[in-house]
Design an enzyme around this catalytic site. Structure first.
Site, PDB file in Angstrom:
ATOM      1  N   ASP A  33      41.431  -3.268  78.071  1.00  0.00           N
ATOM      2  CA  ASP A  33      40.543  -3.689  79.165  1.00  0.00           C
ATOM      3  C   ASP A  33      39.570  -4.696  78.573  1.00  0.00           C
ATOM      4  O   ASP A  33      39.138  -4.543  77.429  1.00  0.00           O
ATOM      5  CB  ASP A  33      39.784  -2.468  79.703  1.00  0.00           C
ATOM      6  CG  ASP A  33      39.212  -2.695  81.098  1.00  0.00           C
ATOM      7  OD1 ASP A  33      39.530  -1.896  81.996  1.00  0.00           O
ATOM      8  OD2 ASP A  33      38.451  -3.669  81.295  1.00  0.00           O
ATOM      9  N   LEU A  35      36.650  -5.167  79.850  1.00  0.00           N
ATOM     10  CA  LEU A  35      35.335  -4.629  80.229  1.00  0.00           C
ATOM     11  C   LEU A  35      34.558  -5.584  81.138  1.00  0.00           C
ATOM     12  O   LEU A  35      33.336  -5.503  81.231  1.00  0.00           O
ATOM     13  CB  LEU A  35      34.505  -4.260  78.992  1.00  0.00           C
ATOM     14  CG  LEU A  35      35.121  -3.187  78.083  1.00  0.00           C
ATOM     15  CD1 LEU A  35      34.257  -2.975  76.831  1.00  0.00           C
ATOM     16  CD2 LEU A  35      35.284  -1.857  78.826  1.00  0.00           C
ATOM     17  N   ASP A  60      41.575  -9.118  76.532  1.00  0.00           N
ATOM     18  CA  ASP A  60      41.814  -9.859  77.765  1.00  0.00           C
ATOM     19  C   ASP A  60      43.274 -10.297  77.764  1.00  0.00           C
ATOM     20  O   ASP A  60      43.699 -11.051  76.881  1.00  0.00           O
ATOM     21  CB  ASP A  60      40.884 -11.078  77.814  1.00  0.00           C
ATOM     22  CG  ASP A  60      40.899 -11.737  79.177  1.00  0.00           C
ATOM     23  OD1 ASP A  60      41.939 -11.658  79.866  1.00  0.00           O
ATOM     24  OD2 ASP A  60      39.879 -12.326  79.554  1.00  0.00           O
ATOM     25  N   SER A 127      48.966  -3.909  97.008  1.00  0.00           N
ATOM     26  CA  SER A 127      47.999  -3.545  98.045  1.00  0.00           C
ATOM     27  C   SER A 127      48.621  -3.690  99.417  1.00  0.00           C
ATOM     28  O   SER A 127      49.496  -4.534  99.636  1.00  0.00           O
ATOM     29  CB  SER A 127      46.805  -4.488  97.923  1.00  0.00           C
ATOM     30  OG  SER A 127      45.998  -4.419  99.073  1.00  0.00           O
ATOM     31  N   TYR A 152      42.776 -13.433  96.773  1.00  0.00           N
ATOM     32  CA  TYR A 152      43.053 -12.111  96.191  1.00  0.00           C
ATOM     33  C   TYR A 152      44.381 -11.565  96.741  1.00  0.00           C
ATOM     34  O   TYR A 152      45.261 -11.138  95.985  1.00  0.00           O
ATOM     35  CB  TYR A 152      41.905 -11.130  96.505  1.00  0.00           C
ATOM     36  CG  TYR A 152      42.329  -9.694  96.406  1.00  0.00           C
ATOM     37  CD1 TYR A 152      42.451  -9.074  95.162  1.00  0.00           C
ATOM     38  CD2 TYR A 152      42.678  -8.955  97.549  1.00  0.00           C
ATOM     39  CE1 TYR A 152      42.889  -7.762  95.066  1.00  0.00           C
ATOM     40  CE2 TYR A 152      43.113  -7.651  97.448  1.00  0.00           C
ATOM     41  CZ  TYR A 152      43.216  -7.059  96.210  1.00  0.00           C
ATOM     42  OH  TYR A 152      43.665  -5.770  96.119  1.00  0.00           O
ATOM     43  N   LYS A 156      48.336 -10.710  94.977  1.00  0.00           N
ATOM     44  CA  LYS A 156      49.176  -9.503  95.056  1.00  0.00           C
ATOM     45  C   LYS A 156      50.585  -9.865  95.536  1.00  0.00           C
ATOM     46  O   LYS A 156      51.586  -9.366  95.024  1.00  0.00           O
ATOM     47  CB  LYS A 156      48.540  -8.457  95.981  1.00  0.00           C
ATOM     48  CG  LYS A 156      47.245  -7.867  95.429  1.00  0.00           C
ATOM     49  CD  LYS A 156      47.470  -7.154  94.101  1.00  0.00           C
ATOM     50  CE  LYS A 156      46.186  -6.687  93.448  1.00  0.00           C
ATOM     51  NZ  LYS A 156      46.347  -6.246  92.056  1.00  0.00           N
ATOM     52  N   PHE A 181      46.788   1.756  99.982  1.00  0.00           N
ATOM     53  CA  PHE A 181      45.953   1.554 101.157  1.00  0.00           C
ATOM     54  C   PHE A 181      44.496   1.608 100.665  1.00  0.00           C
ATOM     55  O   PHE A 181      44.189   0.931  99.693  1.00  0.00           O
ATOM     56  CB  PHE A 181      46.393   2.499 102.283  1.00  0.00           C
ATOM     57  CG  PHE A 181      47.666   1.953 102.911  1.00  0.00           C
ATOM     58  CD1 PHE A 181      48.857   1.913 102.176  1.00  0.00           C
ATOM     59  CD2 PHE A 181      47.659   1.353 104.153  1.00  0.00           C
ATOM     60  CE1 PHE A 181      50.007   1.297 102.682  1.00  0.00           C
ATOM     61  CE2 PHE A 181      48.802   0.747 104.668  1.00  0.00           C
ATOM     62  CZ  PHE A 181      49.965   0.714 103.929  1.00  0.00           C
ATOM     63  N   ARG A 234      41.570   2.060 108.995  1.00  0.00           N
ATOM     64  CA  ARG A 234      42.188   1.991 107.664  1.00  0.00           C
ATOM     65  C   ARG A 234      42.761   3.362 107.322  1.00  0.00           C
ATOM     66  O   ARG A 234      42.484   4.352 107.984  1.00  0.00           O
ATOM     67  CB  ARG A 234      41.148   1.631 106.580  1.00  0.00           C
ATOM     68  CG  ARG A 234      40.510   0.274 106.716  1.00  0.00           C
ATOM     69  CD  ARG A 234      41.503  -0.823 106.346  1.00  0.00           C
ATOM     70  NE  ARG A 234      40.888  -2.145 106.395  1.00  0.00           N
ATOM     71  CZ  ARG A 234      40.766  -2.868 107.507  1.00  0.00           C
ATOM     72  NH1 ARG A 234      41.207  -2.421 108.665  1.00  0.00           N
ATOM     73  NH2 ARG A 234      40.205  -4.069 107.446  1.00  0.00           N
ATOM     74  N   ASP A 301      39.039  -9.700 108.140  1.00  0.00           N
ATOM     75  CA  ASP A 301      39.360  -8.270 108.259  1.00  0.00           C
ATOM     76  C   ASP A 301      40.573  -8.049 109.154  1.00  0.00           C
ATOM     77  O   ASP A 301      40.735  -8.701 110.182  1.00  0.00           O
ATOM     78  CB  ASP A 301      38.172  -7.495 108.852  1.00  0.00           C
ATOM     79  CG  ASP A 301      37.381  -6.753 107.800  1.00  0.00           C
ATOM     80  OD1 ASP A 301      37.901  -6.558 106.687  1.00  0.00           O
ATOM     81  OD2 ASP A 301      36.231  -6.365 108.094  1.00  0.00           O
TER      82      ASP A 301
HETATM   83  C1  UD1 Z   1      40.154  -4.900 101.062  1.00  0.00           C
HETATM   84  C2  UD1 Z   1      41.497  -5.540 100.970  1.00  0.00           C
HETATM   85  C3  UD1 Z   1      42.422  -4.688 100.144  1.00  0.00           C
HETATM   86  C4  UD1 Z   1      41.853  -4.534  98.781  1.00  0.00           C
HETATM   87  C5  UD1 Z   1      40.480  -3.913  98.876  1.00  0.00           C
HETATM   88  C6  UD1 Z   1      39.937  -3.952  97.464  1.00  0.00           C
HETATM   89  C7  UD1 Z   1      42.267  -6.922 102.792  1.00  0.00           C
HETATM   90  C8  UD1 Z   1      42.778  -6.945 104.178  1.00  0.00           C
HETATM   91  N1  UD1 Z   1      42.030  -5.719 102.310  1.00  0.00           N
HETATM   92  O1  UD1 Z   1      40.323  -3.707 101.820  1.00  0.00           O
HETATM   93  O2  UD1 Z   1      43.653  -5.314 100.014  1.00  0.00           O
HETATM   94  O3  UD1 Z   1      42.693  -3.762  97.998  1.00  0.00           O
HETATM   95  O4  UD1 Z   1      39.660  -4.659  99.762  1.00  0.00           O
HETATM   96  O5  UD1 Z   1      38.601  -4.049  97.393  1.00  0.00           O
HETATM   97  O6  UD1 Z   1      42.103  -7.924 102.169  1.00  0.00           O
HETATM   98  N2  UD1 Z   1      33.283  -2.261 106.277  1.00  0.00           N
HETATM   99  C9  UD1 Z   1      32.084  -2.274 106.969  1.00  0.00           C
HETATM  100  N3  UD1 Z   1      30.927  -2.507 106.264  1.00  0.00           N
HETATM  101  C10 UD1 Z   1      30.931  -2.735 104.908  1.00  0.00           C
HETATM  102  C11 UD1 Z   1      32.161  -2.714 104.216  1.00  0.00           C
HETATM  103  C12 UD1 Z   1      33.328  -2.484 104.927  1.00  0.00           C
HETATM  104  O7  UD1 Z   1      32.049  -2.083 108.174  1.00  0.00           O
HETATM  105  O8  UD1 Z   1      29.840  -2.950 104.347  1.00  0.00           O
HETATM  106  C13 UD1 Z   1      34.539  -1.993 106.996  1.00  0.00           C
HETATM  107  C14 UD1 Z   1      35.525  -3.147 106.999  1.00  0.00           C
HETATM  108  O9  UD1 Z   1      35.328  -3.990 108.073  1.00  0.00           O
HETATM  109  C15 UD1 Z   1      36.854  -2.397 107.057  1.00  0.00           C
HETATM  110  C16 UD1 Z   1      36.579  -1.070 106.364  1.00  0.00           C
HETATM  111  O10 UD1 Z   1      35.164  -0.928 106.358  1.00  0.00           O
HETATM  112  O11 UD1 Z   1      37.168  -2.135 108.379  1.00  0.00           O
HETATM  113  C17 UD1 Z   1      37.098  -1.027 104.947  1.00  0.00           C
HETATM  114  O12 UD1 Z   1      36.637  -2.169 104.241  1.00  0.00           O
HETATM  115  P1  UD1 Z   1      36.794  -2.326 102.658  1.00  0.00           P
HETATM  116  O13 UD1 Z   1      36.359  -1.080 101.990  1.00  0.00           O
HETATM  117  O14 UD1 Z   1      36.114  -3.599 102.265  1.00  0.00           O
HETATM  118  O15 UD1 Z   1      38.338  -2.437 102.414  1.00  0.00           O
HETATM  119  P2  UD1 Z   1      39.432  -3.397 103.086  1.00  0.00           P
HETATM  120  O16 UD1 Z   1      38.837  -4.620 103.614  1.00  0.00           O
HETATM  121  O17 UD1 Z   1      40.244  -2.556 103.993  1.00  0.00           O
END
Ligand code: UD1
Length: 341
Positions: A33, A35, A60, A127, A152, A156, A181, A234, A301
């Site tokens: 890693d 770090l 790295d 992912s 990102y 993947k 997921f 999700r 999103d």
């Molecule tokens: C995203 C990526 C996923 C990645 C992950 C790693 C996409 C579509 N998804 O997941 O591939 O592995 O990040 O970090 O690119 N939310 C809020 N407020 C916040 C944060 C999140 O409402 O402050 C909501 C988001 O709108 C979403 C859910 O919470 O609906 C999950 O969000 P998040 O934890 O950021 O993950 P993903 O976007 O699903």
């Protein structure tokens, strides 16, 4: 003799939990890693949990010379689990070249080393982002991939393609891509967990930091989606369950049980959970209220996605065990533990 597993990014969130499960299952673990996004202290934490200190080098993978030197000193690696990567979606939009370089050069270097040093087995962190917004839910592994919405996500998709093409060109190399997921929670010991740098991008660290008073309020990104309660959906799975899937994948490859050189599995619970339901689960599991406010949608999103995990359930004999509430409780215990310092 114990099988030796190389874990890249093994001091990170999912990597550290996987190192613990590998050691618990009798594997020898060597971690590399850089770090960049994790702490060296994690190595001692892994030892505290398991009673065994994993091998560790700061390295790295983008540095091909150092990587080659590492492999020439570390023989008999049965499999590699490759976690090391940048993972912040928003940051990747601002710094695409850094993301492409870091996530793809490292993978290419690693696969070249596999060929050179005769390491046959690779497990790759992919992912559900590769599916974009699927037309059919729950989503199965054969769903068409959609153009990625971020660099990102692209890393993947391209990462999977690099592995698939390498496997089909070289019969000595086998790989499993695991499409995660949404991993959440922490080890029940509260000794390892997610350590976001700065302001968290992900939902659960944001919830726990807000509940702890580190953030004023959680901004919920939109409640006008085409979902039953209007919030994004999700599939949140406990990181320990996710870690265990890696152990199963490694065994499948090293025991020669894989059905083809390159396999792909969805890793999720199969349950769609809305952001509101996630907040409610946290509050239920911990008894702590989370201050939140609904704001605009977050660009990029996905509206709703959850896994059909039946292929992993049947083929890997793996399924999630922890409930959403249990995962939330462990996330909260971890947050409290890190704030104690
Ligand atoms: C995203 C990526 C996923 C990645 C992950 C790693 C996409 C579509 N998804 O997941 O591939 O592995 O990040 O970090 O690119 N939310 C809020 N407020 C916040 C944060 C999140 O409402 O402050 C909501 C988001 O709108 C979403 C859910 O919470 O609906 C999950 O969000 P998040 O934890 O950021 O993950 P993903 O976007 O699903």
């Amino acid at each position: 003799m114990k099988k030796k597993i190389l874990v890249t990014g093994g001091t990170g969130y999912i990597g550290s939990h996987t190192a613990v499960e590998l050691i618990n299952e009798g594997f020898e673990v060597v971690i590399i890693d850089n770090l960049y996004n994790s702490e060296i202290e994690v190595i001692e934490r892994i030892e505290k949990i398991t009673g065994t200190k994993p091998g560790f080098e700061v390295l790295d993978i983008c540095d091909n010379e150092k990587l080659t030197d590492f492999f020439s000193r570390n023989k008999n690696i049965s499999a590699i689990i490759h976690f090391a990567a940048y993972k912040a979606v928003g940051e990747s939009v601002r710094k695409p070249l850094e993301y492409y370089r870091n996530n793809l050069v490292s993978l290419i270097n690693l696969m070249e080393a596999m060929k050179k040093f005769m390491v046959s087995n690779l497990v790759f962190s992919s992912s559900c982002t590769v599916y974009g917004q699927p037309e059919k839910l729950p989503v199965t592994e054969d769903a068409p991939l959609q153009p990625a919405t971020s660099p990102y996500g692209n890393t993947k998709q391209v990462g999977e393609a690099i592995i698939r093409d390498t496997v089909s060109s070289d019969e000595n190399i086998r790989a499993i891509a695991l499409r995660y997921f949404n991993p959440i929670g922490a080890h029940p010991s509260a000794l390892i967990g997610e350590l976001p740098r700065g302001i968290p991008e992900n939902l659960v660290p944001y919830i726990t930091q807000t509940a702890h008073g580190l953030r004023d309020e959680l901004k919920v990104f939109g409640n006008d989606y085409d979902t039953p309660d209007g919030y994004c959906i999700r599939d949140y799975l406990h990181v320990v369950d996710l870690a265990k899937a890696h152990v199963v994948a490694v065994k499948r490859l090293t025991d020669g049980k894989n059905k083809s050189g390159y396999e792909v599995f969805n890793l999720g619970t199969g349950q769609g959970v809305s952001v509101l339901e996630a907040i409610q689960a946290f509050e239920r599991a911990t008894g702590v209220k989370v201050k939140y406010r609904v704001v605009d949608r977050r660009p990029g999103d996905i509206e709703k996605i959850w896994a059909d995990p039946s292929y992993a359930n049947i083929e890997l004999g793996w399924k999630t065990i922890s409930t959403l509430d249990q995962a939330m409780k462990t996330a909260w215990d971890w947050e409290n533990q890190i704030r104690k310092k």
